[in-house]
Design a protein around this motif. Structure first.
Motif, PDB file in Angstrom:
ATOM      1  N   GLY A  81     -10.059 -12.313 -15.143  1.00 18.07           N
ATOM      2  CA  GLY A  81     -11.030 -11.698 -14.236  1.00 18.07           C
ATOM      3  C   GLY A  81     -11.980 -12.709 -13.634  1.00 18.07           C
ATOM      4  O   GLY A  81     -12.971 -12.334 -13.015  1.00 18.07           O
ATOM      5  N   ILE A  82     -11.666 -14.001 -13.786  1.00 19.90           N
ATOM      6  CA  ILE A  82     -12.549 -15.057 -13.293  1.00 19.90           C
ATOM      7  C   ILE A  82     -12.232 -15.370 -11.829  1.00 19.90           C
ATOM      8  O   ILE A  82     -11.080 -15.620 -11.479  1.00 19.90           O
ATOM      9  N   ILE A  83     -13.252 -15.339 -10.993  1.00 21.67           N
ATOM     10  CA  ILE A  83     -13.143 -15.751  -9.596  1.00 21.67           C
ATOM     11  C   ILE A  83     -13.948 -17.028  -9.439  1.00 21.67           C
ATOM     12  O   ILE A  83     -15.179 -17.010  -9.533  1.00 21.67           O
ATOM     13  N   ASP A  84     -13.254 -18.133  -9.240  1.00 18.80           N
ATOM     14  CA  ASP A  84     -13.933 -19.430  -9.118  1.00 18.80           C
ATOM     15  C   ASP A  84     -14.476 -19.589  -7.696  1.00 18.80           C
ATOM     16  O   ASP A  84     -13.977 -20.380  -6.888  1.00 18.80           O
ATOM     17  N   HIS A  85     -15.486 -18.792  -7.411  1.00 17.82           N
ATOM     18  CA  HIS A  85     -16.094 -18.765  -6.077  1.00 17.82           C
ATOM     19  C   HIS A  85     -17.472 -18.158  -6.229  1.00 17.82           C
ATOM     20  O   HIS A  85     -17.820 -17.631  -7.295  1.00 17.82           O
ATOM     21  N   PHE A  86     -18.275 -18.199  -5.145  1.00 18.20           N
ATOM     22  CA  PHE A  86     -19.590 -17.558  -5.204  1.00 18.20           C
ATOM     23  C   PHE A  86     -19.589 -16.198  -4.527  1.00 18.20           C
ATOM     24  O   PHE A  86     -20.616 -15.530  -4.464  1.00 18.20           O
ATOM     25  N   LEU A  87     -18.417 -15.782  -4.000  1.00 17.51           N
ATOM     26  CA  LEU A  87     -18.289 -14.440  -3.435  1.00 17.51           C
ATOM     27  C   LEU A  87     -16.879 -13.928  -3.686  1.00 17.51           C
ATOM     28  O   LEU A  87     -15.997 -14.674  -4.113  1.00 17.51           O
ATOM     29  N   CYS A  88     -16.691 -12.646  -3.447  1.00 11.56           N
ATOM     30  CA  CYS A  88     -15.383 -12.029  -3.667  1.00 11.56           C
ATOM     31  C   CYS A  88     -14.486 -12.335  -2.478  1.00 11.56           C
ATOM     32  O   CYS A  88     -14.575 -11.690  -1.426  1.00 11.56           O
ATOM     33  N   ASP A  89     -13.639 -13.331  -2.642  1.00 11.05           N
ATOM     34  CA  ASP A  89     -12.788 -13.869  -1.588  1.00 11.05           C
ATOM     35  C   ASP A  89     -11.351 -13.394  -1.810  1.00 11.05           C
ATOM     36  O   ASP A  89     -10.928 -13.225  -2.967  1.00 11.05           O
ATOM     37  N   PRO A  90     -10.578 -13.153  -0.741  1.00 12.24           N
ATOM     38  CA  PRO A  90      -9.237 -12.583  -0.921  1.00 12.24           C
ATOM     39  C   PRO A  90      -8.282 -13.456  -1.714  1.00 12.24           C
ATOM     40  O   PRO A  90      -7.481 -12.940  -2.506  1.00 12.24           O
ATOM     41  N   GLY A  91      -8.352 -14.791  -1.523  1.00 11.30           N
ATOM     42  CA  GLY A  91      -7.444 -15.680  -2.237  1.00 11.30           C
ATOM     43  C   GLY A  91      -7.539 -15.542  -3.744  1.00 11.30           C
ATOM     44  O   GLY A  91      -6.558 -15.200  -4.425  1.00 11.30           O
ATOM     45  N   PRO A  92      -8.727 -15.781  -4.341  1.00 10.42           N
ATOM     46  CA  PRO A  92      -8.882 -15.632  -5.787  1.00 10.42           C
ATOM     47  C   PRO A  92      -8.635 -14.210  -6.281  1.00 10.42           C
ATOM     48  O   PRO A  92      -8.115 -14.021  -7.384  1.00 10.42           O
ATOM     49  N   ILE A  93      -8.988 -13.198  -5.470  1.00 14.18           N
ATOM     50  CA  ILE A  93      -8.768 -11.803  -5.891  1.00 14.18           C
ATOM     51  C   ILE A  93      -7.278 -11.497  -5.949  1.00 14.18           C
ATOM     52  O   ILE A  93      -6.783 -10.922  -6.928  1.00 14.18           O
ATOM     53  N   LEU A  94      -6.534 -11.878  -4.916  1.00 13.83           N
ATOM     54  CA  LEU A  94      -5.086 -11.636  -4.907  1.00 13.83           C
ATOM     55  C   LEU A  94      -4.385 -12.400  -6.025  1.00 13.83           C
ATOM     56  O   LEU A  94      -3.361 -11.955  -6.547  1.00 13.83           O
TER      57      LEU A  94
END
Length: 313
Positions: free
Chosen positions: A176-189
């Motif tokens: 569930g880790i998104i290595d970003h400061f916002l919810c971006d499609p790349g890390p979410i997908l």
């Protein structure tokens, strides 16, 4: 320092973890102060343009009405990311709820889409003013200008609605880790349990169309503007025409120069650090500089700003 390994056992996806910019506590506080100042300056700068256009009767023209709406858009665009980023700097868990993540995803991309359409409409306005000056008052009426503004907002908020809704219904596995400061499609997908090539292709295609169609329209408009300006016999006339377009071209270059790197292929393997820096540039830095660009290169706007400051004093 935030340890990524502490999040490795996050298995039940009831939310996501936005890593943001990991670092020691003192560094997080420093970033909090820095981005708080940037956010306040962005609100003040864009808010000043809105107030200047509202209070100065000379600026009640389509060009400045579009600019005021663009500044209003920039305020909401930066607000879709920075407040959550600031909260993340002070958070120990850095967790964002599932619904909160997808709301940010939707509003960030909808506002970004709206910005693409606004930049195209502003280029069209300059094309009409310079290449069709006699027809400009007839075509670019207040009603037509308002219709263009409404169309930009509606199209922007509808453009990614279906794919974002579909992505939100998918199941997510892993940390569930998104290595970003916002919810971006790349890390979410990348966190989906099963890759869906159709969704990825749809997202990539919509992003490409959104970026390239307005961009080509803008470049075509300014090619015609350049041709018309070069035919102006007087040097002062050419300078005046270029000054009205220079600010918009600078903003277009800042925005498109960075955003095209990221979203033509949302699942491409950009380094996380590169993703953050580029996204930070067009989502936070560009809205900060836009009021400065428009104010410094426009005599009417500089006069209105000075008048506004006198009223406040």
């Amino acid at each position: 320092m935030t340890d990524i390994n502490t999040f490795s056992n996050f298995s039940t996806i009831s939310g996501f973890i936005l890593l943001g910019f990991p670092g020691p506590r003192q560094g997080q506080i420093l970033l909090f102060v820095l981005f708080s100042v940037i956010y306040i300056l962005t609100l003040m700068g864009n808010g000043s343009i809105i107030c200047a256009v509202h209070w100065d009767q000379r600026l009640h023209t389509p060009m400045y009405i579009l600019l005021a709406n663009f500044s209003f858009l920039e305020i909401w665009y930066v607000t879709s990311t920075v407040p959550n980023m600031l909260a993340n700097f002070l958070s120990d868990t850095k967790v964002i709820s599932f619904s909160g993540c997808f709301l940010q995803f939707y509003f960030f991309f909808s506002l970004g889409s709206t910005e693409c359409f606004f930049l195209a409409v502003m280029a069209f306005d300059r094309y009409l003013a310079i290449c069709r000056p006699l027809h400009y008052p007839i075509i670019m009426t207040r009603r037509f200008c308002n219709n263009l503004v409404v169309s930009c907002w509606v199209l922007g908020f509808l453009w990614f609605l279906v794919p974002i809704t579909i992505i939100s219904q998918m199941t997510f596995c892993g940390s569930g880790i998104i290595d970003h400061f916002l919810c971006d499609p790349g890390p979410i997908l990348a966190l989906t349990c099963t890759r869906d090539p159709v969704i990825e292709l749809t997202s990539s295609s919509l992003s490409s169309l959104l970026l390239f169609i307005p961009f080509l329209f803008i470049m075509g408009s300014y090619a015609l503007v350049l041709r018309a300006v070069l035919r102006v016999p007087s040097a002062s006339g050419r300078r005046k025409a270029f000054s009205t377009c220079g600010s918009h071209l600078a903003v277009v270059s800042l925005f498109y120069g960075s955003v095209m790197v990221m979203y033509v292929s949302p699942t491409s393997d950009h380094e996380a650090r590169t993703q953050k820096i580029v996204t930070l540039f067009y989502s936070v830095v560009t809205p900060l500089f836009n009021p400065v660009i428009y104010s410094l290169r426009n005599k009417d706007m500089k006069y209105a700003m000075k008048k506004l400051l006198k009223i406040q004093n």
